[in-house]
Write a protein that holds these residues in place. Sequence first.
Motif, PDB file in Angstrom:
ATOM      1  N   GLY A   1       0.799  -1.169   0.044  1.00 21.69           N
ATOM      2  CA  GLY A   1      -0.144   0.130   0.055  1.00 21.69           C
ATOM      3  C   GLY A   1       0.877   1.279  -0.199  1.00 21.69           C
ATOM      4  N   ALA A   2       0.258   2.457  -0.040  1.00 16.98           N
ATOM      5  CA  ALA A   2       0.741   3.763  -0.245  1.00 16.98           C
ATOM      6  C   ALA A   2       1.065   3.995   1.335  1.00 16.98           C
ATOM      7  CB  ALA A   2      -0.175   4.687  -0.933  1.00 16.98           C
ATOM      8  N   PRO A   3       2.094   5.193   1.376  1.00 21.31           N
ATOM      9  CA  PRO A   3       2.251   5.655   2.786  1.00 21.31           C
ATOM     10  C   PRO A   3       1.072   6.298   3.286  1.00 21.31           C
ATOM     11  CG  PRO A   3       3.399   6.892   1.150  1.00 21.31           C
ATOM     12  CD  PRO A   3       2.840   5.650   0.543  1.00 21.31           C
ATOM     13  N   TRP A   4       1.103   6.349   4.881  1.00 23.07           N
ATOM     14  CA  TRP A   4       0.033   7.120   5.474  1.00 23.07           C
ATOM     15  C   TRP A   4       0.656   8.223   5.834  1.00 23.07           C
ATOM     16  CZ3 TRP A   4      -4.966   5.411   5.781  1.00 23.07           C
ATOM     17  CH2 TRP A   4      -5.207   4.196   5.252  1.00 23.07           C
ATOM     18  N   LEU A   5      -0.161   9.586   5.547  1.00 23.58           N
ATOM     19  CA  LEU A   5       0.311  10.555   6.319  1.00 23.58           C
ATOM     20  C   LEU A   5      -0.682  11.083   7.377  1.00 23.58           C
ATOM     21  CD1 LEU A   5       1.810  12.790   3.187  1.00 23.58           C
ATOM     22  CD2 LEU A   5       3.033  11.202   4.756  1.00 23.58           C
ATOM     23  N   ALA A   6      -0.042  11.646   8.583  1.00 24.56           N
ATOM     24  CA  ALA A   6      -0.905  12.169   9.438  1.00 24.56           C
ATOM     25  C   ALA A   6      -1.345  13.685   9.243  1.00 24.56           C
ATOM     26  CB  ALA A   6      -0.010  12.638  10.607  1.00 24.56           C
ATOM     27  N   CYS A   7      -2.569  14.013   9.698  1.00 22.32           N
ATOM     28  CA  CYS A   7      -3.091  15.217   9.423  1.00 22.32           C
ATOM     29  C   CYS A   7      -2.459  16.403   9.764  1.00 22.32           C
ATOM     30  CB  CYS A   7      -4.440  15.661  10.314  1.00 22.32           C
ATOM     31  SG  CYS A   7      -5.209  16.923  10.232  1.00 22.32           S
ATOM     32  N   ASP A   8      -1.361  16.707  10.583  1.00 25.80           N
ATOM     33  CA  ASP A   8      -0.605  17.693  10.987  1.00 25.80           C
ATOM     34  C   ASP A   8       0.402  17.654  10.038  1.00 25.80           C
ATOM     35  OD1 ASP A   8       0.653  15.350  11.973  1.00 25.80           O
ATOM     36  OD2 ASP A   8       1.308  16.290  14.019  1.00 25.80           O
ATOM     37  N   THR A   9       0.923  16.542   9.660  1.00 25.46           N
ATOM     38  CA  THR A   9       2.124  16.395   8.556  1.00 25.46           C
ATOM     39  C   THR A   9       1.598  16.964   7.177  1.00 25.46           C
ATOM     40  OG1 THR A   9       2.814  14.296   9.614  1.00 25.46           O
ATOM     41  CG2 THR A   9       3.567  15.017   7.319  1.00 25.46           C
TER      42      THR A   9
END
Length: 297
Positions: free
Chosen positions: A217-225
Motif C-alpha cells: 500500500g501507499a504511505p500514510w500521512l498524519a493530518c498535521d504532517t
Amino acid sequence: MTTIHLIHGEPAAAALRQALQAREAERRAETALAAAPAERVIALADDLTVGPLRDIDEAGNPGAVQRAAFWQRLGGVSETLAQDDCAALAAVEAADAHVVIWHTHDAADQLALRRICYRLRTAPQRLNEVRLAAGDLSGPPDAAASRLHARLPDAAPISVLRITRLALEWQEAKFANGEMRRWRDNTFTSGTWADLDALILEILDAAPPVNPPAAAGAPWLACDTLGAALVRGGAGFTVGEPVVLWRLRELASAGELRLRDDMCAARASTAGTGEGAAAHRSHTALPHTAAHLSLPR
C-alpha cells in the motif's frame, strides 16, 4: 487612556498578556513612574482565510450566521467564534481607546489587519500596529512572551493612506467571497476547495515509498504532517486542522484516498503504483484561475 491590543489566536494573546504583565511589573518597580494606563488584549479567533465573508460586517452581522454554518459543517471549532469576533470588534469601535494590531505575515493575520482597518477607518488616529516576524510567536509560551515583551516599544501609528488601502482590500476580499483566500507576493487571491484537494492528492502521491518495500500500500500521512506540507507546497495560507480533516473526509467519501480512525490518510489503493499514478496524472487539471483581490506591493 486605555489601550486595546488585538491579535489573532488565543495562544498569541496569552503570550501578549504575559508580556504586558512583565512590563507592568517593571514599571511598578520604578517608583518614580506614574501608574501605567490600563491595557487589554483581545484574541480574534475566526480564521478569515476560509469560508464565506460577504456581509460579515453588515448591521446585525448576517455574515456571522453564514460563517457559523460553515464552521458547523467542518466541526472541531466553536460555532460562535465568528459572532464573538463581530461582538469584540463592535465593542472596540464603540470605545475611544487606542488600538494596537499585532500581526505576522501569515494570511490570517493579514486579513484580520485589513478587517480592523476597515472597521476603524473613520478613526484612523486610534490605529497602531506591531509587525511581527514569523518566529516571534513560535516555541514555548514563555519564549514567545519574552519576544513580544521586546517588541512592545515597536508599536507605531498606521498612516491614513495605508489604513484606507487596507480597508479597500478587505472590501475586495469580502466581495470576491471565495471559498478560501491565499496570500502570495503581498497579494490576496481567491481559491476553491478543488485547488486544495488537488494539492492534498499531489502531496500524497509524492510521499516517500513505504519502508520496508515488502509493506503493501501507499504511505500514510498524519493530518498535521499534511497541514505543514500544504503550506510548504504553496497553499498560500496556514491550513488549520479542521479544514484539513474536512477535506480528507470529503476526498475519502469520493474514493480518492483512504482515511484511518487516527486521521492518517493515504492515496486510494491504485494510487502510488505506476498504473494508478498515470491514471491520476491523466485527470483533467483543476482550474487554478483566481480572482485578483489586491494590488501587489
